[in-house]
Scaffold this motif. Structure first.
Motif, PDB file in Angstrom:
ATOM      1  N   CYS A 165       0.688  -1.181   0.130  1.00  0.00           N
ATOM      2  CA  CYS A 165      -0.067   0.053  -0.056  1.00  0.00           C
ATOM      3  C   CYS A 165       0.725   1.338  -0.099  1.00  0.00           C
ATOM      4  CB  CYS A 165      -0.776   0.147   1.284  1.00  0.00           C
ATOM      5  SG  CYS A 165      -2.096  -1.415   1.119  1.00  0.00           S
ATOM      6  N   GLY A 166       2.003   1.214   0.227  1.00  0.00           N
ATOM      7  CA  GLY A 166       3.006   2.285   0.175  1.00  0.00           C
ATOM      8  C   GLY A 166       3.437   2.780  -0.954  1.00  0.00           C
ATOM      9  N   HIS A 167       3.470   1.907  -2.018  1.00  0.00           N
ATOM     10  CA  HIS A 167       4.140   1.942  -3.182  1.00  0.00           C
ATOM     11  C   HIS A 167       3.369   2.088  -4.431  1.00  0.00           C
ATOM     12  CE1 HIS A 167       7.802   1.327  -0.841  1.00  0.00           C
ATOM     13  NE2 HIS A 167       7.239   0.322  -0.534  1.00  0.00           N
ATOM     14  N   PHE A 168       2.320   3.178  -4.421  1.00  0.00           N
ATOM     15  CA  PHE A 168       1.476   3.481  -5.783  1.00  0.00           C
ATOM     16  C   PHE A 168       1.990   5.137  -5.589  1.00  0.00           C
ATOM     17  CE2 PHE A 168      -1.481   3.634  -2.255  1.00  0.00           C
ATOM     18  CZ  PHE A 168      -2.032   4.947  -2.231  1.00  0.00           C
ATOM     19  N   MET A 176      12.013  10.275  -5.545  1.00  0.00           N
ATOM     20  CA  MET A 176      12.142   9.004  -5.859  1.00  0.00           C
ATOM     21  C   MET A 176      12.164   8.140  -4.540  1.00  0.00           C
ATOM     22  SD  MET A 176      12.698   6.938  -8.221  1.00  0.00           S
ATOM     23  CE  MET A 176      13.515   7.628  -9.793  1.00  0.00           C
ATOM     24  N   CYS A 177      11.316   7.230  -4.816  1.00  0.00           N
ATOM     25  CA  CYS A 177      11.410   6.072  -3.615  1.00  0.00           C
ATOM     26  C   CYS A 177      12.161   5.148  -3.534  1.00  0.00           C
ATOM     27  CB  CYS A 177       9.783   5.675  -3.649  1.00  0.00           C
ATOM     28  SG  CYS A 177       9.411   4.356  -2.331  1.00  0.00           S
ATOM     29  N   ASN A 178      12.442   4.705  -2.560  1.00  0.00           N
ATOM     30  CA  ASN A 178      13.741   3.625  -1.963  1.00  0.00           C
ATOM     31  C   ASN A 178      13.323   2.634  -3.089  1.00  0.00           C
ATOM     32  OD1 ASN A 178      15.610   3.096  -0.556  1.00  0.00           O
ATOM     33  ND2 ASN A 178      14.404   1.981   1.103  1.00  0.00           N
ATOM     34  N   CYS A 179      12.071   2.278  -3.440  1.00  0.00           N
ATOM     35  CA  CYS A 179      11.680   1.116  -4.584  1.00  0.00           C
ATOM     36  C   CYS A 179      11.998   1.396  -5.800  1.00  0.00           C
ATOM     37  CB  CYS A 179      10.356   0.922  -4.014  1.00  0.00           C
ATOM     38  SG  CYS A 179       9.067   1.787  -4.926  1.00  0.00           S
ATOM     39  N   GLY A 180      12.556   2.592  -6.317  1.00  0.00           N
ATOM     40  CA  GLY A 180      12.469   3.066  -7.649  1.00  0.00           C
ATOM     41  C   GLY A 180      11.613   3.655  -8.418  1.00  0.00           C
ATOM     42  N   GLY A 183       7.808   9.281  -6.765  1.00  0.00           N
ATOM     43  CA  GLY A 183       6.500   9.873  -6.208  1.00  0.00           C
ATOM     44  C   GLY A 183       5.558   8.730  -5.334  1.00  0.00           C
ATOM     45  N   CYS A 184       6.092   7.818  -5.016  1.00  0.00           N
ATOM     46  CA  CYS A 184       5.099   6.896  -4.106  1.00  0.00           C
ATOM     47  C   CYS A 184       4.828   7.495  -2.991  1.00  0.00           C
ATOM     48  CB  CYS A 184       6.144   5.681  -3.576  1.00  0.00           C
ATOM     49  SG  CYS A 184       6.425   4.285  -4.737  1.00  0.00           S
ATOM     50  N   TYR A 185       3.685   6.998  -2.374  1.00  0.00           N
ATOM     51  CA  TYR A 185       3.181   7.405  -0.804  1.00  0.00           C
ATOM     52  C   TYR A 185       4.029   7.257   0.113  1.00  0.00           C
ATOM     53  CZ  TYR A 185       0.003   6.517   2.992  1.00  0.00           C
ATOM     54  OH  TYR A 185      -0.614   6.580   4.289  1.00  0.00           O
TER      55      TYR A 185
HETATM   56 ZN    ZN Z   1       8.103   2.821  -3.537  1.00  0.00          ZN
END
Ligand code: ZN
Length: 332
Positions: A165-168, A176-180, A183-185
């Motif tokens: 739920c944190g990665h949209f 940039m999110c840690n996941c690549g 703009g992720c939540y």
């Molecule tokens: Zn993310």
């Protein structure tokens, strides 16, 4: 199966592992912790077994009395094969077949699930979400992990990776999110992302209250330092906090429209900061979801709070028994 039976749980974290012996009714019989900070699994795994056996003995039970064991594991992992693969905060745990290791060590059936899903199961069986058929749980700690219960079942997904739920993305031009993903939540609201932002933005302000709450050590700047500065009324802190509450409302509101849950249970930030977080988040929430879904959804802090790890592992075991028709929650 008897209405109350013992299960064993392991909640794997990057600094510690909670080991817990509990009953299917949610009574904790015995619990302990094993240090996991920068340690190798070859050293940690035997200690997990020793701790589990100690707890079983303390409760006056034998291994064969334990119906199943459950493991809450940090991603990324390979759930069908029971492997921890390459977790970012546990660098030495590469391709560790933890499920079968523990299964063989105890001689009982063993199950594994994502740690945030394990948290969702814990709140569902034993916390805020009892009796719910549609609920979400968000971890709201260093990251925004999530678990989804829909129509009375945990949503696992095709690759057992559902519930992220944190990665949209909530902003094309966001950080940039840690996941690549940009703009992720989580890139707006995760504790780690916010700490890095504060470290960057306060780099040339060593006298700022947030830096002082970290005793001048930039690596120790975290959400607790931010919360204290907000309570002091510091301008920068209040602005950042308000933006964080707005972005949380955006994330939570989107989830309300997608899943139409009767409850969303919020983890660490919500129970630690309380109304300082909940009030502004509620103020912004109507901007991001429809009225009907919002009015019928309770958004509340975790009930289990810092004890959620004790319930997470046993809840993984119980959910597998539930899906097999061998366990029915909320019988009392
Ligand atoms: Zn993310």
């Amino acid at each position: 199966m008897a209405t109350s039976f013992p299960v064993l749980g392991f909640d794997i974290g990057g600094t510690k592992i909670a080991v817990c012996l509990g009953t299917s009714e949610g009574k904790i019989l015995a619990s302990g912790r094993v240090d996991n900070k920068e340690r190798h699994p070859d050293d940690v795994l035997p200690e997990l077994v020793a701790m589990g056996k100690k707890l079983i003995a303390e409760a006056g039970l034998k291994n064969s009395d334990i119906v199943a064991l459950g493991i809450g594991s940090p991603a990324p992992h390979d759930i069908p094969n029971g492997m921890i693969t390459t977790p970012t905060n546990m660098k030495k745990w590469v391709n560790v077949p933890i499920r079968d290791y523990l299964k063989n060590a105890f001689g009982i059936e063993a199950y594994m699930e994502n740690d945030a899903n394990a948290g969702a199961l814990a709140e569902w069986f034993f916390g805020a979400g009892k009796q719910c058929r549609n609920m979400l749980y968000l971890t709201m700690s260093t990251g925004i992990g999530g678990g989804i219960i829909t129509n009375g079942h945990l949503v696992q997904g095709h690759n057992f990776l559902a519930g992220e739920c944190g990665h949209f993305s909530i902003d094309l031009n966001g950080p940039m999110c840690n996941c690549g993903i940009r703009g992720c939540y989580e890139a707006y609201c995760g504790g780690r992302a916010l700490a890095m932002r504060m470290q960057r933005e306060l780099a040339d302000k060593p006298d700022h209250p947030i830096v002082k709450y970290a005793k001048g050590n930039y690596d120790d700047i975290d959400l607790v330092c931010l919360e204290k500065a907000v309570r002091d009324g510091d301008d920068y802190a209040c602005k950042l906090w308000d933006e964080m509450c707005l972005r949380n409302a955006q994330g939570i509101g989107s989830l309300i429209n997608i899943f139409n849950p009767e409850m969303i249970v919020l983890g660490t930030l919500a129970w630690a900061a309380g109304d300082l977080f909940m009030e502004p988040m509620f103020k912004y929430l109507p901007q991001f979801c429809w009225d009907v879904q919002l009015k019928s959804c309770k958004v509340i802090p975790s009930v289990l709070k810092r004890h959620i790890g004790e319930y997470a592992g046993i809840s993984v075991a119980l959910n597998c028994l539930y899906e097999q028709g061998r366990f029915q929650p909320w019988q009392n």
